[in-house]
Design an enzyme around this catalytic site. Structure first.
Site, mmCIF file in Angstrom:
data_model
loop_
_atom_site.group_PDB
_atom_site.id
_atom_site.type_symbol
_atom_site.label_atom_id
_atom_site.label_comp_id
_atom_site.label_asym_id
_atom_site.label_seq_id
_atom_site.Cartn_x
_atom_site.Cartn_y
_atom_site.Cartn_z
ATOM 1 N N GLY A 25 0.829 -1.201 0.000
ATOM 2 C CA GLY A 25 0.000 0.000 0.000
ATOM 3 C C GLY A 25 0.863 1.250 0.000
ATOM 4 O O GLY A 25 1.930 1.277 -0.626
ATOM 5 N N GLU B 199 21.443 -4.613 -22.186
ATOM 6 C CA GLU B 199 21.851 -5.837 -22.900
ATOM 7 C C GLU B 199 20.835 -6.210 -23.984
ATOM 8 O O GLU B 199 20.577 -7.392 -24.247
ATOM 9 C CB GLU B 199 22.101 -6.992 -21.922
ATOM 10 C CG GLU B 199 23.171 -6.590 -20.900
ATOM 11 C CD GLU B 199 24.113 -7.690 -20.513
ATOM 12 O OE1 GLU B 199 24.229 -8.663 -21.264
ATOM 13 O OE2 GLU B 199 24.745 -7.548 -19.453
HETATM 14 N N1 COS Z 1 25.618 -14.723 -33.302
HETATM 15 C C1 COS Z 1 26.488 -14.755 -34.337
HETATM 16 N N2 COS Z 1 26.304 -14.037 -35.470
HETATM 17 C C2 COS Z 1 25.220 -13.256 -35.526
HETATM 18 C C3 COS Z 1 24.283 -13.168 -34.487
HETATM 19 C C4 COS Z 1 24.511 -13.963 -33.354
HETATM 20 N N3 COS Z 1 23.664 -13.948 -32.342
HETATM 21 N N4 COS Z 1 23.313 -12.303 -34.834
HETATM 22 C C5 COS Z 1 23.611 -11.856 -36.064
HETATM 23 N N5 COS Z 1 24.766 -12.425 -36.491
HETATM 24 C C6 COS Z 1 25.438 -12.248 -37.759
HETATM 25 C C7 COS Z 1 24.514 -12.570 -38.930
HETATM 26 O O1 COS Z 1 24.561 -13.942 -39.251
HETATM 27 C C8 COS Z 1 25.090 -11.703 -40.043
HETATM 28 O O2 COS Z 1 26.250 -12.316 -40.517
HETATM 29 P P1 COS Z 1 26.625 -12.418 -42.121
HETATM 30 O O3 COS Z 1 26.902 -11.032 -42.576
HETATM 31 O O4 COS Z 1 27.826 -13.303 -42.141
HETATM 32 O O5 COS Z 1 25.422 -13.010 -42.774
HETATM 33 C C9 COS Z 1 25.536 -10.459 -39.269
HETATM 34 O O6 COS Z 1 25.765 -10.869 -37.930
HETATM 35 C C10 COS Z 1 24.530 -9.351 -39.302
HETATM 36 O O7 COS Z 1 23.331 -9.868 -38.762
HETATM 37 P P2 COS Z 1 21.903 -9.168 -38.921
HETATM 38 O O8 COS Z 1 21.733 -8.723 -40.342
HETATM 39 O O9 COS Z 1 20.907 -10.078 -38.319
HETATM 40 O O10 COS Z 1 22.097 -7.881 -38.003
HETATM 41 P P3 COS Z 1 21.088 -6.703 -37.701
HETATM 42 O O11 COS Z 1 21.738 -5.435 -38.073
HETATM 43 O O12 COS Z 1 19.751 -7.007 -38.281
HETATM 44 O O13 COS Z 1 21.036 -6.695 -36.097
HETATM 45 C C11 COS Z 1 20.205 -7.255 -33.899
HETATM 46 C C12 COS Z 1 20.622 -7.742 -35.314
HETATM 47 C C13 COS Z 1 19.037 -6.315 -33.933
HETATM 48 C C14 COS Z 1 19.832 -8.558 -33.212
HETATM 49 C C15 COS Z 1 21.423 -6.590 -33.207
HETATM 50 O O14 COS Z 1 21.687 -5.311 -33.759
HETATM 51 C C16 COS Z 1 21.241 -6.447 -31.710
HETATM 52 O O15 COS Z 1 21.410 -7.411 -30.966
HETATM 53 N N6 COS Z 1 20.910 -5.238 -31.214
HETATM 54 C C17 COS Z 1 20.844 -4.960 -29.806
HETATM 55 C C18 COS Z 1 22.169 -4.554 -29.301
HETATM 56 C C19 COS Z 1 22.269 -4.657 -27.813
HETATM 57 O O16 COS Z 1 21.923 -5.664 -27.231
HETATM 58 N N7 COS Z 1 22.794 -3.619 -27.192
HETATM 59 C C20 COS Z 1 23.010 -3.601 -25.789
HETATM 60 C C21 COS Z 1 24.420 -3.243 -25.535
HETATM 61 S S1 COS Z 1 25.031 -3.830 -24.033
HETATM 62 S S2 COS Z 1 24.145 -2.787 -22.664
#
Ligand code: COS
Length: 382
Positions: A340, A364
């Protein structure tokens, strides 16, 4: 292989150690450091003393070589004491993980030893003022000049950024190439051209230091590069695929604390002539809190098991992080409701739980990004 939910004797001992540490060293000072917005360095020193700091570092580099399951067992306990204080060792593990994934033996020897032989921290610098979720759009420039990279740019929201002995910095050698131009490089504290500025005014987790990092013609030796040019983005993604699981564990710890505080209060507080714990309206809230805690913990352990058994775990880490952080936010909210008006006051610990755990839905990778990762996993299968 049969399903086995039992912890080993060693894991139980670690759990006991972390639980006692949280009760004796963290919980009593949490409100004070939250109010002062100050890092409790004494706690960092004691964590080092008992072996709970940087414990994922392999034994050959001075750590305990703990696996992900041990990490989440410890994380839940420390976060029970204070999520903000737990973020300090958790963010150090975030800085360590790229080294473990992509560092050479020499790099590990050089950098990991520095943070295991004394109480010291690491950090991870990916986000920038203009981009967080779209990590591949980062703008911090790295220009190769002889045997150095020259860094220019700004990172923000960097936990431990000002305290850390070294920071893994993500920068680009070619912004047009998006993720293919990204490098991961270790920048040591005190490197000329590197400054850290503490950010003030956080809603919660105020006992962990959050910084803006500025790089102005900062020259970093090429031997600090992790992997090859262009590997940085994947190193960051593979790191976060692991380190989101301790965020889930911390969330479970906060929710457990919320439940304990709420149950205790409900048994003491009377209304309409009896303890409010006797009303179903309260009992149902408590029951739902436990349903959330148990399911989130079980799934967090599962995600940790996937990591420890070297199985694909990116989607599981995303599910654990999003589910547990939302569950914990709801649990903290219900704990306030059960208290409350008192729950809304600093005098009771529950308002801090809500303020602290809000960040677990953001850092993250926001929970929206987690859903994107989960959706990609689904759509990749069918
Ligand atoms: N593990 C390994 N490789 C990965 C992966 C993973 N989890 N995710 C993506 N990749 C690879 C892809 O396979 C691709 O490789 P190729 O060029 O060889 O094909 C490349 O990385 C790019 O991947 P994708 O096109 O999927 O990337 P995006 O730009 O669409 O981004 C997200 C993906 C949105 C998932 C990413 O930008 C993300 O995690 N953003 C959040 C960041 C974050 O957590 N910030 C917090 C910071 S710490 S407080």
């Amino acid at each position: 292989m049969p399903v086995d939910f039992s912890l080993t004797e060693e894991q139980k001992e670690l759990q006991k150690l972390a639980r006692r540490f949280a009760r004796e060293q963290i919980a009593p000072i949490a409100a004070e450091y939250d109010a002062r917005e100050e890092v409790p360095w004494g706690v960092v020193e004691k964590l080092h003393e008992v072996g709970l700091l940087n414990a994922i570092v392999p034994e050959e580099y001075g750590g305990m070589g703990l696996g992900m399951l041990e990490e989440v067992i410890i994380g839940e306990e420390l976060a029970w004491g204070c999520m903000g204080i737990y973020t300090i060792p958790m963010a150090s593990d975030l800085g360590i993980t790229p080294l473990l994934l992509a560092g050479t033996h020499e790099q590990k020897e050089r950098f990991l030893r520095k943070i295991t032989q004394k109480p010291a921290l690491a950090a991870f610098a990916l986000s920038e003022p203009g981009n967080g979720s779209d990590a591949a759009a980062l703008r911090t420039r790295a220009v190769r000049q002889g045997d150095h990279y020259v860094l220019n740019g700004t990172k923000t929201w960097i936990s431990n950024g000002g305290e850390a002995e070294w920071v893994v910095v993500f920068a680009t050698v070619n912004p047009e190439a998006r993720h293919k131009g990204v490098i991961a490089i270790v920048v040591e504290k005190g490197t000329p051209g590197f400054t850290a500025h503490k950010l003030h005014g956080k809603m919660g987790q105020r006992a962990s230091g959050t910084y803006e990092l500025v790089f102005e013609d900062c020259r970093v030796p090429v031997e600090n590069l992790l992997g090859q040019e262009g590997d940085g983005f994947k190193i960051a993604m593979r790191t976060l695929d692991k380190t989101r699981i301790p965020v889930a564990a911390g969330s479970v710890g906060v929710a457990r604390r919320a439940l304990e505080e709420a149950a205790r209060y409900a048994k003491e507080r009377e209304a309409f002539g009896r303890p409010i714990a006797e009303f179903q309206a309260i009992q149902f809230k408590l029951a739902e809190m436990l349903m959330g805690i148990e399911t989130a913990r079980a799934y967090t352990y599962y995600a940790a098991w996937l990591v420890d058994t070297a199985q694909p775990h990116a989607h599981a880490a995303a599910i654990a992080k999003a589910y547990a952080s939302e569950m914990a936010f709801a649990a903290a909210n219900q704990a306030i409701q059960i208290h409350g008006g008192y729950g809304y006051m600093r005098e009771y610990p529950v308002e801090k739980l809500l303020r602290d755990v809000k960040l677990n839905q953001i850092y993250e990778g926001t929970n929206e990004i987690q859903r994107l990762i989960i959706a990609r996993h689904i759509l990749g299968q069918f």
